[in-house]
Design a protein around this motif. Sequence first.
Motif, PDB file in Angstrom:
ATOM      1  N   UNK A 187       0.815  -0.788   0.072  1.00  0.00           N
ATOM      2  CA  UNK A 187      -0.244  -0.189   0.047  1.00  0.00           C
ATOM      3  C   UNK A 187       0.815   1.316   0.075  1.00  0.00           C
ATOM      4  N   UNK A 188       0.075   2.372  -0.700  1.00  0.00           N
ATOM      5  CA  UNK A 188       1.354   3.137  -0.826  1.00  0.00           C
ATOM      6  C   UNK A 188       0.390   4.902  -0.924  1.00  0.00           C
ATOM      7  N   UNK A 189       1.409   5.707  -0.141  1.00  0.00           N
ATOM      8  CA  UNK A 189       0.027   6.883  -0.062  1.00  0.00           C
ATOM      9  C   UNK A 189       0.877   7.820  -0.739  1.00  0.00           C
ATOM     10  N   UNK A 190      -0.395   9.038  -2.039  1.00  0.00           N
ATOM     11  CA  UNK A 190       0.563   9.647  -2.245  1.00  0.00           C
ATOM     12  C   UNK A 190      -0.474  11.295  -2.130  1.00  0.00           C
ATOM     13  N   UNK A 191       0.814  12.646  -1.721  1.00  0.00           N
ATOM     14  CA  UNK A 191      -0.115  13.919  -1.553  1.00  0.00           C
ATOM     15  C   UNK A 191      -0.075  14.733  -2.474  1.00  0.00           C
ATOM     16  N   UNK A 192      -0.415  15.099  -2.872  1.00  0.00           N
ATOM     17  CA  UNK A 192      -0.377  16.226  -4.083  1.00  0.00           C
ATOM     18  C   UNK A 192      -1.035  15.925  -5.550  1.00  0.00           C
ATOM     19  N   UNK A 193      -2.123  16.106  -6.000  1.00  0.00           N
ATOM     20  CA  UNK A 193      -2.215  15.168  -7.008  1.00  0.00           C
ATOM     21  C   UNK A 193      -2.391  16.334  -8.204  1.00  0.00           C
ATOM     22  N   UNK A 194      -1.003  17.220  -8.067  1.00  0.00           N
ATOM     23  CA  UNK A 194      -0.911  18.299  -9.043  1.00  0.00           C
ATOM     24  C   UNK A 194      -0.653  16.944  -9.958  1.00  0.00           C
ATOM     25  N   UNK A 231      -8.899  10.409   0.109  1.00  0.00           N
ATOM     26  CA  UNK A 231      -9.376  10.662   1.369  1.00  0.00           C
ATOM     27  C   UNK A 231      -9.073  12.221   1.175  1.00  0.00           C
ATOM     28  N   UNK A 232     -10.400  12.438   2.257  1.00  0.00           N
ATOM     29  CA  UNK A 232     -10.882  13.822   2.473  1.00  0.00           C
ATOM     30  C   UNK A 232      -9.063  14.685   3.365  1.00  0.00           C
ATOM     31  N   UNK A 233      -9.204  14.083   4.770  1.00  0.00           N
ATOM     32  CA  UNK A 233      -7.804  14.006   5.442  1.00  0.00           C
ATOM     33  C   UNK A 233      -6.809  13.347   4.868  1.00  0.00           C
ATOM     34  N   UNK A 234      -5.480  14.292   5.408  1.00  0.00           N
ATOM     35  CA  UNK A 234      -4.181  13.816   4.942  1.00  0.00           C
ATOM     36  C   UNK A 234      -4.131  12.141   6.233  1.00  0.00           C
ATOM     37  N   UNK A 235      -4.452  12.502   7.278  1.00  0.00           N
ATOM     38  CA  UNK A 235      -3.655  11.877   8.416  1.00  0.00           C
ATOM     39  C   UNK A 235      -4.847  10.128   7.789  1.00  0.00           C
ATOM     40  N   UNK A 236      -5.802  10.669   7.427  1.00  0.00           N
ATOM     41  CA  UNK A 236      -6.746   9.770   6.934  1.00  0.00           C
ATOM     42  C   UNK A 236      -5.786   8.832   5.656  1.00  0.00           C
ATOM     43  N   UNK A 237      -5.259   9.621   4.883  1.00  0.00           N
ATOM     44  CA  UNK A 237      -4.998   9.050   3.072  1.00  0.00           C
ATOM     45  C   UNK A 237      -3.631   8.005   3.800  1.00  0.00           C
ATOM     46  N   UNK A 238      -2.882   8.688   4.934  1.00  0.00           N
ATOM     47  CA  UNK A 238      -1.472   7.882   4.996  1.00  0.00           C
ATOM     48  C   UNK A 238      -2.226   6.565   6.127  1.00  0.00           C
ATOM     49  N   UNK A 239      -2.877   6.517   6.792  1.00  0.00           N
ATOM     50  CA  UNK A 239      -2.995   5.182   7.560  1.00  0.00           C
ATOM     51  C   UNK A 239      -2.443   3.950   7.186  1.00  0.00           C
ATOM     52  N   UNK A 240      -1.857   3.529   7.385  1.00  0.00           N
ATOM     53  CA  UNK A 240      -1.567   1.596   7.278  1.00  0.00           C
ATOM     54  C   UNK A 240      -0.560   1.714   5.718  1.00  0.00           C
ATOM     55  N   UNK A 241      -0.278   2.314   5.940  1.00  0.00           N
ATOM     56  CA  UNK A 241       0.924   2.249   4.374  1.00  0.00           C
ATOM     57  C   UNK A 241       2.823   2.678   5.185  1.00  0.00           C
ATOM     58  N   UNK A 242       3.384   1.900   4.208  1.00  0.00           N
ATOM     59  CA  UNK A 242       4.351   2.314   4.649  1.00  0.00           C
ATOM     60  C   UNK A 242       5.437   3.384   4.374  1.00  0.00           C
ATOM     61  N   UNK A 256       3.624  17.971   8.892  1.00  0.00           N
ATOM     62  CA  UNK A 256       2.023  17.241  10.177  1.00  0.00           C
ATOM     63  C   UNK A 256       1.069  17.546  10.252  1.00  0.00           C
ATOM     64  N   UNK A 257       0.284  17.486   9.483  1.00  0.00           N
ATOM     65  CA  UNK A 257      -1.224  16.674   9.694  1.00  0.00           C
ATOM     66  C   UNK A 257      -1.807  15.855   9.545  1.00  0.00           C
ATOM     67  N   UNK A 258      -0.349  15.177   8.824  1.00  0.00           N
ATOM     68  CA  UNK A 258      -0.664  13.454   8.210  1.00  0.00           C
ATOM     69  C   UNK A 258       0.397  12.891   9.598  1.00  0.00           C
ATOM     70  N   UNK A 259       0.893  13.491  10.030  1.00  0.00           N
ATOM     71  CA  UNK A 259       1.316  12.529  11.499  1.00  0.00           C
ATOM     72  C   UNK A 259       0.093  11.601  12.133  1.00  0.00           C
TER      73      UNK A 259
END
Length: 285
Positions: A1-8, A46-57, A74-77
């Motif tokens: 599982x991968x998270x990607x933050x920033x969908x430009x 995900x609407x919340x960045x903290x939720x988007x990173x849950x369960x990913x390494x 900081x929001x992802x922490x």
Amino acid sequence: MIAFLGMGLLGSNFTKALLRKGEQVQVWNRTASRASALEHFGAKAYAAVADAVKGVSRIHVTLKDDASVNEVLEQALPGLAPGAVIIDHTTTSKEGAIARTQAWAARGYTYFHVPVFMGPANALEGTGYMLVSGDQSLIASWEPVLAGMTGKVINFGPETGRAAAVKLIGNNFLVAFTAGIADTLGLAKSLDVPLADINTLFDSWNPGAMLPARLKRMTSGDYSQPSWELNMARKDTQLFLDAAARANVPLVVIPAIAAEMDRWIAKGHGGEDWVVIGKDNLPTT
């Protein structure tokens, strides 16, 4: 599982490429619609960045600048898994990259700054360049993953922040290069030379091929055997300026270069190779 933050444009195409390879990707973007658009391709938004990173390494970041990276991380922490690796492709300051590497290590996470020379098409196709530096064991372990996302990974050694610095140097060249093209087109306009003739010139003559030799000459420190004397280069530069002035076409870069040439001529370097104007800016070897 991968998270990607920033969908430009870059982040969204990186995500599409990962999805094509069968990866599961969780995405977030400040403008939520850009993230939700990726669900059509198989991502989970995900609407919340903290939720988007849950369960990913493994978390990839493609944002705007130092401030946005700091804010979003900081929001992802609260959602970060223990020991998660943050791979940041954002173009940032060298100081910011160093500070984040240290700060996130103190929190028990790996922050890995991996800036890129890649456009959206490169991100989708897995071509282009990624720059790395710092912990060499970390780089060795992640290089196969990064190589799968790009055409080439360039390692600039063990100094944290060196990749960030090199990325800025490359972008500086691209800015100066593009501004020079703008002035070149301005001179063509001044001289009533059509675009077709400009294309014919550069289809046949590639000044980019001169870059390695020009860089070597500029950094040699010896300007006594000129291939183009500064006095003569300044004469031609005045011809550019005069033609543009007569046609009332503004040039942006050339006037600054002319002023720098005048400064070096006044110092007695007019008979030397014109690349002497870069002498004061040479980095240490």
